[in-house]
Design an enzyme around this catalytic site. Structure first.
Site, PDB file in Angstrom:
ATOM      1  N   ASP A  66       0.856  -1.193   0.000  1.00 40.64           N
ATOM      2  CA  ASP A  66       0.000   0.000   0.000  1.00 40.64           C
ATOM      3  C   ASP A  66       0.895   1.248   0.000  1.00 40.64           C
ATOM      4  O   ASP A  66       2.120   1.157  -0.183  1.00 40.64           O
ATOM      5  CB  ASP A  66      -1.016  -0.039   1.158  1.00 40.64           C
ATOM      6  CG  ASP A  66      -0.378   0.170   2.537  1.00 40.64           C
ATOM      7  OD1 ASP A  66       0.855   0.374   2.625  1.00 40.64           O
ATOM      8  OD2 ASP A  66      -1.121   0.125   3.540  1.00 40.64           O
ATOM      9  N   CYS A  89       2.657  -3.629   4.111  1.00 41.70           N
ATOM     10  CA  CYS A  89       1.861  -2.435   4.429  1.00 41.70           C
ATOM     11  C   CYS A  89       2.533  -1.767   5.629  1.00 41.70           C
ATOM     12  O   CYS A  89       3.737  -1.965   5.834  1.00 41.70           O
ATOM     13  CB  CYS A  89       0.395  -2.788   4.680  1.00 41.70           C
ATOM     14  SG  CYS A  89       0.056  -3.829   6.109  1.00 41.70           S
ATOM     15  N   GLY A 106      -2.507  -5.968   8.153  1.00 46.03           N
ATOM     16  CA  GLY A 106      -3.700  -5.854   7.308  1.00 46.03           C
ATOM     17  C   GLY A 106      -3.529  -6.566   5.976  1.00 46.03           C
ATOM     18  O   GLY A 106      -4.405  -7.325   5.536  1.00 46.03           O
ATOM     19  N   ARG A 144       6.135 -34.384   9.547  1.00 38.74           N
ATOM     20  CA  ARG A 144       5.039 -34.074  10.486  1.00 38.74           C
ATOM     21  C   ARG A 144       4.444 -32.696  10.215  1.00 38.74           C
ATOM     22  O   ARG A 144       3.282 -32.434  10.533  1.00 38.74           O
ATOM     23  CB  ARG A 144       5.532 -34.188  11.930  1.00 38.74           C
ATOM     24  CG  ARG A 144       6.522 -33.126  12.358  1.00 38.74           C
ATOM     25  CD  ARG A 144       7.081 -33.417  13.748  1.00 38.74           C
ATOM     26  NE  ARG A 144       7.851 -32.307  14.289  1.00 38.74           N
ATOM     27  CZ  ARG A 144       9.124 -32.023  13.943  1.00 38.74           C
ATOM     28  NH1 ARG A 144       9.739 -32.750  13.035  1.00 38.74           N
ATOM     29  NH2 ARG A 144       9.758 -31.006  14.499  1.00 38.74           N
ATOM     30  N   HIS A 145       5.261 -31.830   9.625  1.00 33.47           N
ATOM     31  CA  HIS A 145       4.763 -30.482   9.345  1.00 33.47           C
ATOM     32  C   HIS A 145       3.740 -30.492   8.216  1.00 33.47           C
ATOM     33  O   HIS A 145       2.848 -29.648   8.170  1.00 33.47           O
ATOM     34  CB  HIS A 145       5.925 -29.549   9.015  1.00 33.47           C
ATOM     35  CG  HIS A 145       6.926 -29.478  10.127  1.00 33.47           C
ATOM     36  ND1 HIS A 145       6.609 -28.982  11.375  1.00 33.47           N
ATOM     37  CD2 HIS A 145       8.215 -29.882  10.194  1.00 33.47           C
ATOM     38  CE1 HIS A 145       7.669 -29.070  12.164  1.00 33.47           C
ATOM     39  NE2 HIS A 145       8.650 -29.620  11.462  1.00 33.47           N
ATOM     40  N   HIS A 169       8.413 -24.956   8.631  1.00 32.42           N
ATOM     41  CA  HIS A 169       7.345 -25.669   9.333  1.00 32.42           C
ATOM     42  C   HIS A 169       5.948 -25.369   8.793  1.00 32.42           C
ATOM     43  O   HIS A 169       5.076 -26.234   8.846  1.00 32.42           O
ATOM     44  CB  HIS A 169       7.360 -25.312  10.829  1.00 32.42           C
ATOM     45  CG  HIS A 169       8.546 -25.887  11.555  1.00 32.42           C
ATOM     46  ND1 HIS A 169       8.680 -25.844  12.923  1.00 32.42           N
ATOM     47  CD2 HIS A 169       9.667 -26.519  11.094  1.00 32.42           C
ATOM     48  CE1 HIS A 169       9.827 -26.432  13.281  1.00 32.42           C
ATOM     49  NE2 HIS A 169      10.446 -26.832  12.185  1.00 32.42           N
ATOM     50  N   THR A 172       2.137  -2.211   8.946  1.00 36.32           N
ATOM     51  CA  THR A 172       2.526  -3.205   9.955  1.00 36.32           C
ATOM     52  C   THR A 172       2.752  -4.593   9.367  1.00 36.32           C
ATOM     53  O   THR A 172       3.322  -5.455  10.034  1.00 36.32           O
ATOM     54  CB  THR A 172       1.414  -3.356  11.014  1.00 36.32           C
ATOM     55  OG1 THR A 172       0.209  -3.757  10.330  1.00 36.32           O
ATOM     56  CG2 THR A 172       1.173  -2.061  11.757  1.00 36.32           C
TER      57      THR A 172
HETATM   58  C1  RB5 Z   1      -2.382   2.412   6.696  1.00 36.07           C
HETATM   59  O1  RB5 Z   1      -2.499   3.573   7.459  1.00 36.07           O
HETATM   60  C2  RB5 Z   1      -2.168   1.215   7.589  1.00 36.07           C
HETATM   61  O2  RB5 Z   1      -3.317   0.974   8.336  1.00 36.07           O
HETATM   62  C3  RB5 Z   1      -1.793  -0.008   6.792  1.00 36.07           C
HETATM   63  O3  RB5 Z   1      -0.648   0.244   6.049  1.00 36.07           O
HETATM   64  C4  RB5 Z   1      -1.499  -1.267   7.572  1.00 36.07           C
HETATM   65  O4  RB5 Z   1      -0.577  -1.037   8.590  1.00 36.07           O
HETATM   66  C5  RB5 Z   1      -2.665  -2.023   8.039  1.00 36.07           C
HETATM   67  O5  RB5 Z   1      -2.573  -3.103   8.642  1.00 36.07           O
END
Ligand code: RB5
Length: 146
Positions: free
Chosen positions: A8, A65, A70, A132-133, A98, A67
């Site tokens: 994104d 993205c 998302g 096993r995995h 695994h 984090t």
């Molecule tokens: C965008 O602001 C942010 O929410 C997105 O990049 C991401 O971190 C969502 O999980």
């Protein structure tokens, strides 16, 4: 090997750096992310990366993205995708060995470019151990059919 990459607006620079890093090593990269610095919706790109992998347009996928959360959630909604958010190489390696992860996700607001490169390299160098995995991965995938 072909790698689909999606992102994104928070991860344009990170995506470009990872794309360059991969191409320098001879990987073919399918850029499915945005390159426009305007706010956009990460589910679009998570789904694109997931579908590219499941449909066979790419062997593996990378989704970035803010984090990594998302976009990995979106990718994981595509049947057949096993996307893992990794902020360090150990988890990335084990997610291949695994869990047979087929999409790697990370957050451009969480880790730096050098860590992202190390995670990517470690993930690509690792391979699924099976045994096993395999049974456990099959159990995960069976959940999609319930
Ligand atoms: C965008 O602001 C942010 O929410 C997105 O990049 C991401 O971190 C969502 O999980």
């Amino acid at each position: 090997m072909k790698i689909a990459i999606g992102n994104d607006h928070t991860a344009i620079e990170m995506k470009q750096e990872i794309q360059k890093f991969l191409e320098e090593q001879g990987y073919e990269v399918l850029n499915l992310g945005t390159d426009e610095a305007v706010s956009c919706d990460y589910p679009i790109y998570g789904e694109k990366v997931g579908r590219a992998v499941v449909d066979g347009q790419a062997d593996l996928g990378i989704a970035i993205c803010g984090t990594g959360v998302g976009i990995s959630l979106a990718a994981n909604k595509v049947k057949g995708v096993r996307a893992c958010v990794c902020s360090e190489p150990y988890t990335a390696k084990l997610s291949r060995m695994h869990n047979d992860s087929n999409v790697l996700a990370f957050g451009a607001r969480v880790i730096g470019v050098e860590m992202a490169k190390m995670i990517t390299q470690t993930w690509l160098d690792a391979s699924f151990e099976g045994g096993r995995h395999q049974r456990r991965v099959d159990m995960i995938m069976d959940i999609e059919n319930k």
